[in-house]
Structure formats: C-alpha cells, structure tokens
Design an enzyme around this catalytic site. Structure first.
Site, PDB file in Angstrom:
ATOM      1  N   LEU A  48      29.481  22.652  -4.325  1.00  0.00           N
ATOM      2  CA  LEU A  48      29.053  23.280  -3.071  1.00  0.00           C
ATOM      3  C   LEU A  48      29.980  24.469  -2.842  1.00  0.00           C
ATOM      4  O   LEU A  48      31.197  24.326  -2.848  1.00  0.00           O
ATOM      5  CB  LEU A  48      29.154  22.275  -1.922  1.00  0.00           C
ATOM      6  CG  LEU A  48      28.364  22.535  -0.636  1.00  0.00           C
ATOM      7  CD1 LEU A  48      26.877  22.679  -0.928  1.00  0.00           C
ATOM      8  CD2 LEU A  48      28.595  21.408   0.358  1.00  0.00           C
ATOM      9  N   ASP A  49      29.402  25.654  -2.680  1.00  0.00           N
ATOM     10  CA  ASP A  49      30.193  26.875  -2.521  1.00  0.00           C
ATOM     11  C   ASP A  49      31.180  26.757  -1.358  1.00  0.00           C
ATOM     12  O   ASP A  49      30.884  26.094  -0.356  1.00  0.00           O
ATOM     13  CB  ASP A  49      29.290  28.088  -2.265  1.00  0.00           C
ATOM     14  CG  ASP A  49      28.442  28.450  -3.469  1.00  0.00           C
ATOM     15  OD1 ASP A  49      28.817  28.074  -4.585  1.00  0.00           O
ATOM     16  OD2 ASP A  49      27.411  29.124  -3.282  1.00  0.00           O
ATOM     17  N   PRO A  50      32.342  27.430  -1.445  1.00  0.00           N
ATOM     18  CA  PRO A  50      33.307  27.398  -0.334  1.00  0.00           C
ATOM     19  C   PRO A  50      32.709  27.835   0.998  1.00  0.00           C
ATOM     20  O   PRO A  50      33.067  27.299   2.052  1.00  0.00           O
ATOM     21  CB  PRO A  50      34.407  28.372  -0.795  1.00  0.00           C
ATOM     22  CG  PRO A  50      34.354  28.303  -2.284  1.00  0.00           C
ATOM     23  CD  PRO A  50      32.885  28.144  -2.614  1.00  0.00           C
TER      24      PRO A  50
END
Length: 323
Positions: A48-50
């Site tokens: 999950l992207d930052p």
C-alpha cells in the site's frame, strides 16, 4: 559442531489487519508491527503506497505461509480523483505534466464507468514496482529514463461514483482483482474525459477475506503494548511469560486459517494429524470428504494443520503448520 542461531522474538502466529496511516510505507508498517508483537517473523499481503491509508494485512509467524492466498483476494478501494491535471506519479506526489480547464459533469463520469468494468487492459504507472529488464519502474523513472511499460490484463468487478463534492473532485469506490492500479484508473478516466486527473486520496477498505470490521489501528496497538519491565521485575523471556504479557495484543490477531476460507477444508483425526505432521499422505474418511482438489487444507481440533492437494480421496500435504 555448528551452533544454531537463536531466533529473536516469540513464535506468535496469526493475521493482524492493520489500518495503515498515511505517510507510513508498507515495509515500515511490517517492521513496526513485528516490533510491537515481538514476533519472530512477519510479512504483508500487498503493498500500500505511503500516501494511501487503510487495510494492510500483516502475517505473523506461521501465517506468512498463507500470504499468497490473501494477495490473490479481491480488494476494495475508496479514492478521490482531482480533475484538471495529470501528474508524473498519477497521485499528489508527482509533478504536474499536463493540465486542462475542462471539468466533467456527473452524467459524463457515469457514462464512462462501464468501460472499466470486467477484464480490461491497463498500463501500470511509471512510478510503480513493475520490473522492466530486471529494474523497478520507479527506479528507472527517478533516474530520468522514459520507459514504456507494457499493458496487462486486470479485472474490475465494480466501479461506482460515490460523490461529486465539487466540479474539481469526484469520489469513487472500486472492487478489483490482484494487480490493478487505482492510480492508473484515475489517469485513464481523466484522459477519456478530456480533463486529465490524478489520485488525491486513496484508502483500501477490504482485502478478501478480511473487511473493515477487522481493522486495528496503531493507537490501539500502542495502548495495548505491555510496558517494559522494571529492573526489579527483570525480563522473563520464557514463552509462557511473554504470552501472558502480550495477551491483550494477541487478542487482536485473527487465526491463520482465516486466510484460506476459499479452499475446501477437511477435519482429520489425531492419528491422521500425526501422519500429516510427518509429511505423509492420509486417506480422507467421511461422506462429505472431497475426492479430488487441486488445493485444500486440513484442520485438527479446529486449528489449521496443512495445505495440500487431494487425489483419489487421499490428502497429500505440501505445507504443514506448527502453530
């Protein structure tokens, strides 16, 4: 005589359905959870992207053996698209590459959505973990290389417009399969609508078989974390004492077998369980026992024991679980 290295941490197993906050990377999240639980081993089921928040299923101990089954699960995202600009990363982090004064109305957006439902061709973002000639696309993009990323098939089961707060933004919900990039979806919708667009907010709310009711926040975990023992108390590192100290935290964990709900499940006797633990096949008894299955799991006394296949009524273990 070779000395075996002592494992660090405790042999705790299960799934922690972490509500990842924005700004935290997936690898950072796994390290944090591993430290909080004092776990020997940990891994996650899908990056999950930052800049995104929401569901990051984290496997501890023996549950890491079931990570592929969760990674293959259907995912649901709620996301906001800001119209009028396309960015290099297809989200807020990148530089604006092209702009438009045009803004789509609700009817135009809804008319477009069916195009993206079903099995479609999608080109991943240039800033993604896709490998091109052995290199990550985001590394090539950061070095200034203009790389063509081939499109690939992805499956989208549902795409809905939830709300159009104003002319510049729209909120959507998408239910999709493994490998779908929501950033690409925003980019492509913006191009098709002639106004360009990028993700300005992204939250993952479901990864099958887990849902929002399973969420655990960082604040909850930190509140439940046992205090460091004082010098007078000392630190008893025995498993029994650690299990007692971490009992409140361990209550947040979901049983390892929950990840395998999609597989046929068969209960076995104590004698059969012993044979399976030794890696041996067993004949399955009972009227409801499947005769053939490419993948199945067996349980003993309600606990996951092994994953394997069934052929001519015989279960052959491939992966055996110790906890």
């Amino acid at each position: 005589m070779t000395r075996q290295r002592k494992k660090k941490g405790r042999p705790v197993s299960g799934w922690l359905i972490f509500d990842k906050p924005k700004g935290m990377g997936s690898t950072e999240a796994v390290s944090k959870i591993k430290w909080l639980f004092k776990a020997e081993k940990a891994g996650h089921a899908g990056t999950l992207d930052p800049l995104a928040s929401g569901m990051l299923p984290i496997a501890l101990g023996e549950a890491t053996k079931t990570v592929p089954y969760v990674m293959d699960g259907t995912k649901i995202y709620r996301f906001t698209v800001t119209w009028g600009a396309e960015r290099s990363t297809d989200d807020l982090e990148g530089e604006v590459t092209v702009t438009s004064d045009s803004r789509p109305d609700e009817a135009s957006i809804k008319a477009l959505l069916p195009k993206y439902i079903g099995v479609i061709q999608q080109t991943p973002p240039k800033f993604s973990a896709i490998k091109i000639a052995g290199e990550r696309a985001y590394d090539l993009a950061r070095s200034g290389e203009d790389v063509e990323i081939p499109s690939r098939e992805v499956e989208i089961d549902r795409l809905e417009l939830i709300e159009q707060a104003d002319a510049a933004t729209a909120i959507f919900e998408v239910e999709c399969g493994k490998g779908t990039y929501v950033r690409s979806l925003a980019r492509d919708m913006g191009r098709d609508l002639g106004c360009y667009g990028h993700i300005s907010d992204l939250r993952r709310i479901e990864v099958a078989p887990f849902n929002e009711s399973d969420f655990v926040t960082l604040a909850e975990l930190e509140a439940a974390h046992p205090p460091v023992p004082t010098e007078e108390e000392g630190e008893d590192r025995s498993y029994e004492r650690l299990a007692e100290r971490f009992s409140v935290m361990d209550a947040f964990l979901i049983d390892t077998g929950a990840a395998l709900e999609s597989l046929p499940q068969v209960a076995v006797s104590d004698d059969q369980a012993h044979r399976i633990r030794m890696g041996n096949p067993v004949i399955l008894r009972g009227r409801d026992a499947p005769v053939e299955a490419d993948e199945a799991c067996v349980t003993a006394k309600g606990k996951l024991l092994a994953i394997g296949f069934i052929e001519k009524g015989q279960f052959q273990p491939k992966r055996v679980f110790t906890a």
